[in-house]
Design a protein around this motif. Sequence first.
Motif, PDB file in Angstrom:
ATOM      1  N   ALA A  86      38.987  -6.756 -11.717  1.00  0.00           N
ATOM      2  CA  ALA A  86      37.618  -6.614 -11.209  1.00  0.00           C
ATOM      3  C   ALA A  86      36.811  -7.885 -11.462  1.00  0.00           C
ATOM      4  N   GLN A  87      36.976  -8.476 -12.637  1.00  0.00           N
ATOM      5  CA  GLN A  87      36.266  -9.714 -12.941  1.00  0.00           C
ATOM      6  C   GLN A  87      36.727 -10.856 -12.041  1.00  0.00           C
ATOM      7  N   ALA A  88      38.028 -10.929 -11.769  1.00  0.00           N
ATOM      8  CA  ALA A  88      38.552 -11.962 -10.880  1.00  0.00           C
ATOM      9  C   ALA A  88      38.029 -11.767  -9.459  1.00  0.00           C
ATOM     10  N   ALA A  89      37.992 -10.513  -9.003  1.00  0.00           N
ATOM     11  CA  ALA A  89      37.479 -10.231  -7.658  1.00  0.00           C
ATOM     12  C   ALA A  89      36.000 -10.577  -7.562  1.00  0.00           C
ATOM     13  N   ALA A  90      35.241 -10.269  -8.594  1.00  0.00           N
ATOM     14  CA  ALA A  90      33.811 -10.592  -8.596  1.00  0.00           C
ATOM     15  C   ALA A  90      33.598 -12.097  -8.554  1.00  0.00           C
ATOM     16  N   LEU A  93      34.337 -13.217  -4.996  1.00  0.00           N
ATOM     17  CA  LEU A  93      33.251 -12.838  -4.092  1.00  0.00           C
ATOM     18  C   LEU A  93      32.024 -13.720  -4.276  1.00  0.00           C
ATOM     19  N   ALA A  94      31.782 -14.159  -5.488  1.00  0.00           N
ATOM     20  CA  ALA A  94      30.613 -14.993  -5.763  1.00  0.00           C
ATOM     21  C   ALA A  94      30.716 -16.352  -5.082  1.00  0.00           C
ATOM     22  N   THR A  95      31.943 -16.803  -4.770  1.00  0.00           N
ATOM     23  CA  THR A  95      32.119 -18.104  -4.138  1.00  0.00           C
ATOM     24  C   THR A  95      32.063 -18.034  -2.617  1.00  0.00           C
TER      25      THR A  95
END
Length: 119
Positions: A86-90, A93-95
Motif C-alpha cells: 500500500a505504501q509503495a502504491a501510494a 500514485l503521488a508521482t
Amino acid sequence: FDAHLSQLASALKVDEVVAAVRRTGAKGSDEERHHGPSIASVVLLAHGALHAVPIHALRCADGIRVSEVFPAGASYTPSLELLARAQAAAATLATLPRRAVVVQNPTNDLDGADQEVQH
C-alpha cells in the motif's frame, strides 16, 4: 464493560508499548520526552482474534486512549506485506500527474456544479 477493557489493556501491555513508542519518538530533548512522541501516527498489526479488538480505543493508565497519544491517530493493517504494498502504491500514485475529465452540467439542472468544477 470498562473493567474488561482495562483488563485487556493490561494483558496487552498497552502502557509498556506506548512508553516504548514514546521513547523511540523522543529525539533527545527534554521537551519531546515530556510531551510525548514526535511520531505522528501508529499502524497496528493485530494477530488472530485481536483483529476484532479495538486496540486504538484502549486506555493507557493515564486515561488517554491509544489513538489520542498520536496526533494523526492509529490505523490497522492485516499484514506487513500489505502495508508495504500500500505504501509503495501510494508513492507511485503521488508521482502521477493529476488529471481528470469533468462533465460540468450537461442538462443545466445541477445546482452548484459550476462551482465544483472550478475546484
